[in-house]
Design a protein around this motif. Structure first.
Motif, PDB file in Angstrom:
ATOM      1  N   GLN A 173       0.950  -1.178  -0.136  1.00 25.14           N
ATOM      2  CA  GLN A 173       0.121  -0.227  -0.020  1.00 25.14           C
ATOM      3  C   GLN A 173       0.952   1.288   0.089  1.00 25.14           C
ATOM      4  O   GLN A 173       0.292   2.306  -0.576  1.00 25.14           O
ATOM      5  N   LEU A 179      -2.321   1.152  -7.969  1.00 28.06           N
ATOM      6  CA  LEU A 179      -3.755   0.739  -7.699  1.00 28.06           C
ATOM      7  C   LEU A 179      -3.460  -0.852  -7.342  1.00 28.06           C
ATOM      8  O   LEU A 179      -2.393  -1.480  -7.889  1.00 28.06           O
ATOM      9  N   PRO A 180      -4.433  -1.391  -6.592  1.00 29.08           N
ATOM     10  CA  PRO A 180      -4.137  -2.968  -5.947  1.00 29.08           C
ATOM     11  C   PRO A 180      -4.444  -3.621  -7.417  1.00 29.08           C
ATOM     12  O   PRO A 180      -5.292  -3.305  -8.221  1.00 29.08           O
ATOM     13  N   GLU A 182      -5.896  -6.385  -8.290  1.00 29.09           N
ATOM     14  CA  GLU A 182      -7.209  -6.961  -8.632  1.00 29.09           C
ATOM     15  C   GLU A 182      -8.288  -5.885  -8.973  1.00 29.09           C
ATOM     16  O   GLU A 182      -9.359  -6.100  -9.243  1.00 29.09           O
ATOM     17  N   CYS A 183      -8.032  -4.480  -9.020  1.00 32.06           N
ATOM     18  CA  CYS A 183      -8.726  -3.335  -9.280  1.00 32.06           C
ATOM     19  C   CYS A 183      -8.947  -3.244 -10.538  1.00 32.06           C
ATOM     20  O   CYS A 183      -7.851  -2.893 -11.346  1.00 32.06           O
ATOM     21  N   THR A 184     -10.001  -3.097 -11.496  1.00 27.94           N
ATOM     22  CA  THR A 184     -10.176  -2.712 -12.473  1.00 27.94           C
ATOM     23  C   THR A 184      -9.845  -1.292 -12.766  1.00 27.94           C
ATOM     24  O   THR A 184     -10.439  -0.535 -11.956  1.00 27.94           O
ATOM     25  N   PRO A 185      -9.334  -0.917 -13.718  1.00 26.73           N
ATOM     26  CA  PRO A 185      -9.079   0.636 -13.824  1.00 26.73           C
ATOM     27  C   PRO A 185     -10.326   1.474 -14.156  1.00 26.73           C
ATOM     28  O   PRO A 185     -11.025   0.657 -14.931  1.00 26.73           O
ATOM     29  N   ASN A 186     -10.157   2.302 -13.821  1.00 21.52           N
ATOM     30  CA  ASN A 186     -11.445   3.362 -14.157  1.00 21.52           C
ATOM     31  C   ASN A 186     -11.766   3.412 -15.476  1.00 21.52           C
ATOM     32  O   ASN A 186     -10.669   3.876 -16.233  1.00 21.52           O
ATOM     33  N   SER A 203     -17.815  -4.907 -10.151  1.00 19.14           N
ATOM     34  CA  SER A 203     -17.999  -4.027  -8.973  1.00 19.14           C
ATOM     35  C   SER A 203     -19.582  -3.979  -8.756  1.00 19.14           C
ATOM     36  O   SER A 203     -20.164  -3.889  -7.713  1.00 19.14           O
TER      37      SER A 203
ATOM     38  N   PHE B 564     -13.186  -0.253   0.136  1.00 21.32           N
ATOM     39  CA  PHE B 564     -12.942  -1.413  -0.711  1.00 21.32           C
ATOM     40  C   PHE B 564     -11.546  -0.987  -1.340  1.00 21.32           C
ATOM     41  O   PHE B 564     -11.384  -0.198  -2.066  1.00 21.32           O
ATOM     42  N   THR B 565     -10.804  -2.239  -1.606  1.00 21.16           N
ATOM     43  CA  THR B 565      -9.398  -1.904  -2.195  1.00 21.16           C
ATOM     44  C   THR B 565      -9.683  -2.451  -3.678  1.00 21.16           C
ATOM     45  O   THR B 565      -8.628  -2.112  -4.446  1.00 21.16           O
ATOM     46  N   ASP B 566     -10.659  -2.895  -4.189  1.00 23.13           N
ATOM     47  CA  ASP B 566     -10.623  -3.845  -5.550  1.00 23.13           C
ATOM     48  C   ASP B 566     -12.021  -2.975  -6.250  1.00 23.13           C
ATOM     49  O   ASP B 566     -12.449  -3.414  -7.127  1.00 23.13           O
ATOM     50  N   VAL B 567     -12.275  -1.957  -5.982  1.00 19.68           N
ATOM     51  CA  VAL B 567     -13.188  -1.059  -6.502  1.00 19.68           C
ATOM     52  C   VAL B 567     -12.433   0.469  -7.032  1.00 19.68           C
ATOM     53  O   VAL B 567     -12.089   1.048  -6.137  1.00 19.68           O
ATOM     54  N   ASN B 568     -12.476   0.644  -8.220  1.00 16.36           N
ATOM     55  CA  ASN B 568     -11.781   1.781  -8.689  1.00 16.36           C
ATOM     56  C   ASN B 568     -12.795   3.088  -8.189  1.00 16.36           C
ATOM     57  O   ASN B 568     -13.754   3.205  -7.796  1.00 16.36           O
TER      58      ASN B 568
END
Lengths: 642, 689
Positions: A173, A179-180, A182-186, A203, B564-568
Motif C-alpha cells: 500500500q 492501484l491494487p 485486482e482493481c479494474t482501472p477506471n 463491482s 474497498f481495495t478492489d473498486v476503482n
C-alpha cells in the motif's frame, strides 16, 4: 527496537494529525453555526444597565432572576436511523462497561464473565499493534521464521500464511498512486483498459443490493449477482430504421449475412444459466488468470492487435477504408462489450451510448469480436406468459396455502434469505420452504414458483383479514399488489392502501420529553386512530448470540432496547435507533408492536392500540414484543373456519 | 419507608412501571409518612400476632396506596384543590342549591344558622362520672370518697375595649355538683346522675361587653392521697379549643396539706367560638382532665400531642389512662324538654384518625375502648336508617380476603362523608383509582370489593401550566416570539348517564373502562432527541430529527465504499452518488427505478459530467438493467438527457475533445490520493458467498 520506537512515533504523529483535522472540522462547523446564529433575529438582551460611580450615588440595577432549571433524565448518546442497520457479531469486547464504582466493587465477577463471553478479548489490547509494527519493520521481505514466531506468539492474529498476506498488503500500500492489482482501472480514467464485460461490471454487480437498490447496503450482507436473472421481456432489440447515413444498415450485404448467422448461435448463448458466466466471473481464485490476461492487454494497447490475438476469426470483412481509421481505446472497447451484452444487435443504440464511434464502426468491431460476445436470448420458452385464468387459480391456491402454512405447529419465524437453486423447483429442499417463508421477488426461482406470495388484489384499504397480505402479516408489495394503491402516489402520503406504512416510512411526528413514568418518554404530536401506524422500531440488527452477549450488559444497566425480530435476529436500538425507542413499557399500553414481513425483511411496526390524543405518551407492552403477531395468525384463522 | 423508583433511563425491561406513582405525590409521601405508619402498626398489633403472615400480605398490598391517600387527604384539607360539593355526584353536599338550607348534613352550613336556634335553648349537662383509672378503688376504699366535687364555670371572653390590655374575661359560676368517682356503669341507674342547667340567658349578649366566645370550665377537686406518678396529660380532646380561647388565665391551685392533698383537675370546652359557631352539639362527651398543679400548660406551649412517660401515645389512649369526666350534653327548649338541636355526628374534617382506626380495628361493635365519642354519638343516631357497608379486601391472587365493615357512608381513606351509597362508590372510584372497587349488593347494605388496580395510570393529569416552563431562552429574545399553545377547558359537559348503582358492579367482559383526561395537548416541554436541548415553540411543527438520511449515515456509506481495495475511484464515486440519491428519496419498489434513474440524472447529471463519470454511470445503468430493474429505454433516455445537460454546460463543452484526458486525469489523480490515505480493508470478492 529502534525501528519499533520509530513506528510508534509515526503512529503517534498520525494520531495527532487525525486529532487536528478532526478539531479543525469541529471548528469549521462551529463557525458556520455561529454565523447562522448571527443572522437570526434572536439576540441577547441587556439585563444590566451600566453603573456609573462618578458621582458616588447609588445606582439601581435591574435584577433578573434565573429560575432553576430542572435537570433532564440521563440519556446515553445514540445515532438516529430510519431503517434497520445490520452489524456483525463483535468478537472483541469494545469497552469494559462502567456502572459506578459500587457495582464493580461488589460484583467483580460480572466483568470477568463478560470478558469470558468474548474469549478474553478486549479492544485495545497491545497484541495487535505489536504484530503490525513488527511485520512492517524491515523493507526486505522477512524470512518465514519471523512470521512463524509471530504466529506462535499471537495465535489469535492468524496463521503464518495469513500474516504473510497481511504483510504484503500492508507494505504494498505504501507505493504511492499504485492501484491494487485486482482493481479494474477506471473506465473514465486515462488508464482504462479493454476488459471483458463481466470485469467491467463486476463491482456494480457484486456490490449492488437488489433489495435496497443501494451499493454495499447496510442491511443485507450478501447480495445476489444478476447472472441468473432472466429478462422480463425482450425490449426494442433492434431499431427498424437506420440511424443516419453512416448507419451500418446502409450496408445491406453485411447485415443480411450477420442476421442469417445469429439464430443458430442464439440457442447456445445465455440459456445455460449461470455456468458460462460463473466461469468468466473474476472471483478470488480465478483472479490470477484474469490479471495475466489483462496484463497482455496493457502491452498491446492497440485494439486491433488485441482483437486479433483474441478472435479466432481474423478480420474477414474488409469493408472500406474508414473502418480501419477508427482507433478503439480501451474504454471504448470495454464499453462496447458491456453494451453488446445488453443491446445485442442494436448497433445504432450502442454507438449512441458510446458516443465517440459511429454505428458502422461499432458494427465492424462487433464482427471482429464475434466469437466472444454474448448472444441475445430468444423468448423464454420455459416460461410462457401467464394467462389470466391461470393466475386466478394460482391466487386461490395461494390463499389456501397461507392458512395451511401458518397453521403449522411451529411457532418460529425465520429470517428470509432469497433462495438460489438453479434448475430446481422450490420444493422441500428450498431454504424458503424449510424456513416457512414465501419466496419473494428477490428469489432466483421462476416467477411462477408455487411458493411465491402472489400479493393481493384488493380494491379496499387492505386493513382487514380479507386482504391476504394483511392476513399473512405482510405489508403489500408494490411490485405485486397493483390494485390496492400500494404502488401509487409515491410522493403523497394519501395512499388508499393502509398496509404499506412501514415501507413508506409514514411515521407520525413524535416528541421527546421526560416521561410521566420513568426516564424519557415519547409523545405523539397529532392524534391517531386505532390501529394506525405510528413508527417503525429501528435499530441495529444483531444475531441472537450477539443479543445474548449485549443483553448481559444491558440487564446490568437495567435498561434494554433489545427487541426480538425473528428466530435469527434481534433489533437493538441502544446504539442506533429512532425516537420510538423512548416509548416506555406498560401493562396497559396504548400501542402495540407487530413484526411484519415488508418486502422480504422483517420489520417492527408500532401501531395504535386505541385512539390516542394529542400529546399522549406512548407505551407498548414489551412482553409481547416477540413475533407474536406472525405466530398467532394460524390459530385465529382456525377458529374462524371452525 | 417509601422508595420511589424513577429509574434513569426510560422503562427498559422493568415490568412494573405501569403502576409507578406520579413523582410529586410519592416524594411528599415519603417525607410525611413515617410517623403515621408507625401509629397504624401499633394499632394493628393484636391482629398481626394472630395471623401475621396474612397480615404481611395485606399490608404489602394495601399499605402504600392507603398512605398515599391519607397524605392526599391531609393535603386537601390544608390546601383544597376543589370542593367536593361542586362535583355532580356530591351535589347533595351543596347547601346553597337546596331550599332545605338548615337540614343539611354539611356541618358548617348548619352551624352558621344554628346560633339563633340555640339562643332560646338551655344547656343541660348530666354528669355520668369522673374516671381515674390509675387508682385502685378496692385498696383505698376505706378513706376514699366515692365522689368528687365538680365546679362548672361559664367563661365569657369579651371583646377588648380601648383601655383594656387584654381581653376581659368573665367567669360565671353555674353550679357545683358531687360527681361519682369511677362509677360502675352497670350499677348506677341512669336517672340518678347529677345534672346542671345553664340558662339560655347566659348566652345572650351582655350589656357591658360584647362577648366574643363562651366556654365551659370544669374543675374537679378531689381529696386523697397524692398522685405520686405526677401524671401529666396534655389537652387531648380536640374539642378543647386552645387557639380560640384568647386568654386562659385560670390557674387552679393545689392545696397541699401535710398528710392529705387536694388534687384539682381542669378542662375547658368551647361552646361558641369567636365566630359564634356552636362547637358543642348534643351528645355524650368524655373530657380528658388535666392535673393543674404539676404542669400549668400555657397557651403558648400547647401542642396537640399526647405525652405519656415520654412516649408518644395515640390520642385515644388518654381516655383509658388519664382522668376523664363523662357527661351528656343536651340543648333543651325547657328544663326537662326534648332536644332541639340536631345530633352531632362525626365530622369529615375531624377525628379522621379515629375513623381510620376504627375501620382498621374491625367491626364497630368490637371497638369499645377507643373511639368513645363516635360510639356514644351513635346512640342518639339510632332512629336513622342504618346501612352497613362491608369492605372486602382482595389480595394475594384473590385467594385471601378480609372483611371489614362500618356503618356510615364515609370514605375510609379520606373520611369524606359521602352521605349516599352512590356518591360513596363514585367517590371511591374516581378519587382512589389506585384501587378497584366493585359493588356487590348485600342484604344488610352493601359490600365493596377492594383490590389493587394493576393498571393504575400515574401519568400527570393536572394543570399543564403548573409544570410547564421554558428554560434557556429567558434573555435571548428580541421582539415577539412564538409561544407554546396550551389547551384549557372552560366548559366540559360530557354525556352523563343516570346515576345507578349498577355501574359499580363488576363487569363481565373484563375490559377496563378507561378514564381519559379531557384536556389533551402539548402540556409539557419537549426536547430535541439529538441534543437534549429544549424544543422552542417555533420548532414544534417540523420534525427535525426524522431524516431518512442523517448526516452520519451519508458519511458512513461513503466511508464504507472507500474501504474497498478492489473498486476503482470512478465506480466508487458513482456508487456514492447513487446511494445518497436512494437514501434521500427512499425508493422501495422495483417499478420506481426507471423514475429514480431519471431523477438522478436531473439532480446529479451536471455533477457526473463535471467529475467525468459518464461511462461509469453508463455501467451503473447497464448493471441495473442486468438486475431487471430498468429498461433499455430508460438507459437511452437517461444518457440522452445527460448529453443534453452536457451541452448546456458551457465550459466543459469547449474542451470536449480532450476532456477524457484532462479532466479524467484530474479525477483519477484526486481519487487516487484520497483512496490512498484511506487504506481500504475490504474486497468486494469477499462479499459474495
Amino acid at each position: 527496537v529502534v525501528a519499533d520506537a520509530e513506528k510508534l512515533k509515526q503512529t503517534e504523529k498520525c494520531c495527532t494529525s487525525m486529532f487536528n483535522t478532526n478539531r479543525q472540522k469541529i471548528m469549521e462547523r462551529t463557525d458556520i453555526l455561529n454565523q447562522e446564529w448571527k443572522t437570526r433575529r434572536i439576540q441577547p438582551v441587556h439585563i444590566m444597565t451600566s453603573v456609573s460611580s462618578l458621582r458616588g450615588t447609588r445606582e439601581v440595577i435591574p435584577l433578573k432572576t434565573l429560575n432553576a432549571v430542572a435537570s433532564v433524565p440521563v440519556m446515553y448518546s445514540w445515532s438516529p436511523l430510519q431503517q434497520n442497520f445490520m452489524v456483525e457479531d463483535e468478537t472483541v469486547l469494545h469497552n469494559i462497561p462502567y456502572m459506578g464504582d459500587e457495582i464493580l466493587d461488589q460484583d467483580g465477577t460480572f466483568i470477568e464473565e463478560l470478558i469470558k463471553n468474548y474469549d478474553g478479548k478486549v479492544h485495545g489490547d497491545r497484541g495487535e499493534t505489536l504484530s503490525r509494527t513488527n511485520s512492517d519493520a524491515s523493507k526486505k521481505f522477512p524470512s518465514d521464521k519471523i512470521f512463524e514466531a509471530i504466529s506462535s506468539m499471537f495465535p489469535d492474529k492468524g496463521s503464518t500464511e495469513e500474516l504473510k498476506e497481511k504483510y504484503k498488503e500492508l507494505t504494498e500500500q505504501q507505493l504511492p498512486g499504485a492501484l491494487p492489482p485486482e482493481c479494474t482501472p477506471n473506465i473514465d480514467g486515462p488508464n482504462a483498459r479493454s476488459v471483458q464485460r463481466e470485469q467491467s461490471l463486476h463491482s456494480f454487480h457484486t456490490l449492488f443490493c437488489r433489495r435496497c437498490f443501494k451499493y454495499d447496503c447496510f442491511l443485507h450482507p450478501f447480495h445476489a449477482t444478476p447472472n441468473t436473472y432472466k429478462r422480463k421481456n425482450l425490449e426494442n432489440l433492434v431499431d427498424s430504421k437506420p440511424c443516419g447515413i453512416d448507419c451500418y444498415m446502409e450496408y445491406p450485404a453485411g447485415v443480411v449475412a450477420e442476421r442469417a448467422k445469429t439464430p443458430s448461435k442464439r440457442t447456445v448463448g445465455r440459456r445455460r444459466g449461470r455456468l458460462p458466466n460463473s466461469n468468466s466471473r473474476p472471483s478470488t481464485p480465478t483472479v490470477s488468470s484474469e490479471t495475466k490476461d489483462t496484463d497482455s492487454d496493457r502491452e498491446g494497447n492497440s485494439m486491433f492487435a488485441e482483437g486479433n490475438s483474441r478472435c479466432q476469426t481474423p478480420v474477414k470483412m474488409k469493408l472500406s477504408g474508414e473502418a480501419e481509421a477508427a482507433d478503439w481505446s480501451g474504454a471504448e472497447a470495454s464499453l462496447f462489450r458491456v453494451l453488446i451484452g445488453t443491446y445485442y444487435d442494436n448497433y445504432c443504440a450502442i454507438a449512441r451510448l458510446i458516443g465517440t464511434k459511429s454505428c458502422r464502426q461499432v458494427y465492424e468491431f462487433r464482427v471482429k469480436e464475434s466469437s466472444i460476445i454474448a448472444r441475445a436470448p430468444t423468448e423464454d420458452e420455459d416460461t410462457p406468459p401467464r394467462k389470466k385464468k391461470r393466475k386466478h387459480r394460482l391466487w386461490a391456491t395461494h390463499c389456501r396455502k397461507i392458512q395451511l402454512k401458518k397453521d403449522g405447529s411451529s411457532n418460529h419465524v425465520y429470517n428470509y434469505q432469497p433462495c438460489d437453486h438453479p434448475r430446481q423447483p422450490c420444493d422441500s429442499s428450498c431454504p424458503c420452504v424449510t424456513a416457512q417463508n414465501f419466496c419473494e421477488k428477490f428469489c432466483q426461482c421462476s416467477s411462477e414458483c408455487q411458493n411465491r406470495f402472489p400479493g393481493c388484489r384488493c380494491k379496499a384499504q387492505c386493513n382487514t383479514k380479507q386482504c391476504p397480505c394483511y392476513l399473512a402479516v405482510r405489508e403489500c408489495d408494490p411490485d405485486l399488489c397493483l390494485t390496492c394503491g400500494a404502488a401509487d402516489h409515491w410522493d403523497s402520503k394519501n395512499v388508499s392502501c393502509k398496509n404499506c406504512s412501514i415501507q413508506r416510512g409514514a411515521k407520525k411526528h413524535l416528541l421527546l420529553a421526560p416521561s410521566d413514568v420513568a426516564g424519557w418518554g415519547i409523545f405523539i404530536k397529532e392524534p391517531v386512530q386505532k390501529n394506525e401506524f405510528i413508527s417503525e422500531y429501528c435499530g441495529e440488527i444483531i444475531s441472537q448470540d450477539e443479543a445474548d452477549r449485549r443483553g448481559k450488559v444491558y440487564d446490568k444497566y437495567m435498561c434494554s432496547f433489545l427487541f426480538n425480530l425473528n428466530n435469527d435476529f434481534v433489533v437493538d436500538a441502544t446504539r442506533k435507533g429512532n425516537k420510538i425507542r423512548f416509548a416506555n413499557h406498560s401493562v396497559n399500553p396504548n400501542c402495540y408492536a407487530k413484526v411484519m414481513m415488508v418486502n422480504g425483511d422483517h420489520r417492527i411496526g408500532i401501531f395504535a392500540k386505541r385512539a390516542i390524543q394529542t400529546g399522549e405518551e406512548l407505551f407498548f407492552d414489551y412482553r409481547y414484543s416477540q413475533a407474536d403477531a406472525l405466530k398467532y395468525v394460524g390459530i385465529e384463522r382456525e377458529m374462524e373456519i371452525a | 419507608d417509601q422508595t420511589i423508583f424513577v429509574t434513569g433511563e426510560c422503562g427498559g425491561t422493568s415490568g412494573n412501571s405501569g403502576h409507578i406513582m406520579s413523582g410529586a405525590s410519592c416524594k411528599a409521601n415519603g417525607a410525611v409518612y413515617p410517623a403515621s405508619s408507625a401509629m397504624m402498626n401499633s394499632v394493628k398489633k393484636p391482629k398481626m400476632e394472630q395471623i401475621q403472615a396474612d397480615h404481611e400480605l395485606f399490608l404489602q398490598a394495601f399499605e402504600k396506596p392507603t398512605q398515599i391517600y391519607r397524605f392526599l387527604r391531609t393535603r386537601n384539607l390544608i390546601a383544597p384543590i376543589f370542593l367536593h360539593r361542586t362535583l355532580t355526584f356530591m351535589s347533595h353536599r351543596n347547601g346553597r342549591s337546596n331550599a332545605k338550607r338548615y337540614g343539611m348534613s354539611d356541618m358548617f352550613l348548619f352551624v352558621t344558622g344554628f346560633f339563633f336556634v340555640a339562643l332560646s335553648s338551655h344547656l343541660q349537662l348530666t354528669f355520668t362520672g369522673f374516671f381515674h383509672k390509675d387508682e385502685k378503688p378496692s385498696q383505698n376504699s376505706e378513706n376514699e370518697q366515692n365522689s368528687v366535687s365538680l365546679e362548672v364555670l361559664l367563661v365569657k371572653v369579651c371583646h377588648k375595649k380601648r383601655k383594656d390590655v387584654s381581653c376581659p374575661v368573665k367567669q360565671v359560676p353555674t353550679g357545683k355538683k358531687q360527681v361519682p368517682l369511677n362509677p360502675d356503669s352497670n350499677q348506677t341507674k341512669p336517672g340518678s346522675y347529677p345534672s346542671l342547667l345553664v340558662s339560655s340567658n347566659e348566652f345572650e349578649p351582655s350589656n357591658s361587653h360584647m362577648v366574643k366566645s363562651y366556654s365551659l370550665l370544669f374543675r374537679v377537686s378531689r381529696t386523697g392521697r397524692r398522685d405520686t406518678n405526677g401524671l401529666v396529660n396534655g389537652e387531648a380532646n380536640e374539642n378543647i379549643d386552645v387557639t380560640d380561647t384568647p386568654s386562659r388565665k385560670k390557674r387552679s391551685l393545689s392545696h397541699r396539706e401535710e398528710g392529705e392533698t387536694t388534687e384539682t383537675y381542669v378542662a375547658q370546652m368551647t361552646v361558641f367560638d369567636k365566630n359564634r359557631r356552636l362547637q358543642l352539639l348534643d351528645g355524650e362527651y368524655e373530657v380528658s382532665m388535666q392535673g393543674m398543679e404539676d404542669s400549668p400548660v400555657s397557651k403558648k406551649r400547647a401542642t396537640w400531642e399526647t405525652i405519656l412517660d415520654g412516649k408518644r401515645l395515640p390520642p385515644f389512649e388518654t381516655f383509658s389512662q388519664g382522668p376523664t369526666l363523662q357527661f351528656t350534653l343536651r340543648w333543651t327548649g325547657d328544663a326537662s324538654g326534648k332536644s332541639t338541636a340536631p345530633v352531632a355526628k362525626p365530622l369529615a374534617t375531624r377525628n379522621s384518625d379515629s375513623s381510620m382506626q376504627q375501620q382498621k380495628k374491625g367491626t364497630v361493635k368490637e371497638s369499645v375502648s377507643t373511639d368513645i365519642q363516635t360510639r356514644k354519638e351513635q346512640v342518639p343516631c339510632e332512629p336513622r336508617q342504618k346501612l352497613r357497608i362491608f369492605y372486602q379486601f382482595l389480595y394475594n391472587n384473590n385467594t385471601r380476603q378480609q372483611t371489614e365493615a362500618r356503618d356510615d357512608l364515609h370514605c375510609p381513606w379520606c373520611t369524606l362523608n359521602c352521605s349516599k351509597l352512590y356518591s360513596l362508590l363514585k367517590h371511591l372510584k374516581l378519587s382512589h383509582s389506585r384501587f378497584i372497587f366493585n359493588y356487590v349488593p348485600h342484604p344488610k347494605g352493601a359490600r365493596i370489593d377492594v383490590s389493587i388496580n394493576e393498571c393504575y395510570d400515574g401519568s400527570y393529569v393536572g394543570n399543564p401550566q403548573d409544570i410547564h416552563s421554558q428554560p434557556g431562552f429567558a434573555f435571548s429574545r428580541n421582539g415577539p416570539v412564538k409561544r407554546t399553545a396550551v389547551t384549557h377547558i372552560l366548559v366540559c359537559r360530557p354525556k352523563r348517564t343516570k346515576p345507578s348503582l349498577s355501574e359499580f358492579l363488576e363487569s363481565d367482559d373484563g375490559e377496563l373502562e378507561q378514564q381519559r383526561t379531557y384536556v389533551s395537548g402539548h402540556n409539557r416541554l419537549y426536547f430535541h432527541s439529538d441534543s437534549c436541548m429544549p424544543l422552542r415553540p417555533q420548532e414544534m411543527e417540523v420534525d427535525s430529527e426524522d431524516e431518512r438520511d442523517p448526516e452520519w449515515l451519508r458519511e458512513k456509506t461513503a466511508t464504507q465504499l472507500d474501504e474497498f481495495t478492489d473498486v476503482n475511484e470512478g465506480e466508487k464515486e458513482v456508487m456514492k452518488l447513487w446511494n445518497l440519491h436512494v437514501m434521500k428519496h427512499g425508493f422501495i419498489a422495483d417499478n420506481q427505478m426507471n423514475q429514480a434513474i431519471m431523477l438522478f440524472v436531473e439532480n446529479r447529471g451536471a455533477h457526473i459530467i463535471r467529475r467525468n463519470l459518464c461511462r461509469n454511470f453508463l455501467l451503473h445503468l447497464v448493471s441495473m438493467h442486468d438486475f431487471n430493474l430498468v429498461s433499455t429505454a430508460t438507459i437511452d433516455r437517461a444518457m440522452a438527457r445527460l448529453r443534453q445537460i452536457q451541452e448546456e454546460l458551457p465550459d466543459i463543452e469547449e474542451d470536449q475533445q480532450d476532456q477524457t484526458l484532462v479532466s479524467a486525469a484530474a479525477c483519477n489523480g484526486n481519487a487516487v490520493t484520497s483512496s490512498g490515505g484511506k487504506q481500504g480493508k475490504r474486497t468486494k470478492s469477499a462479499l459474495t458467498d
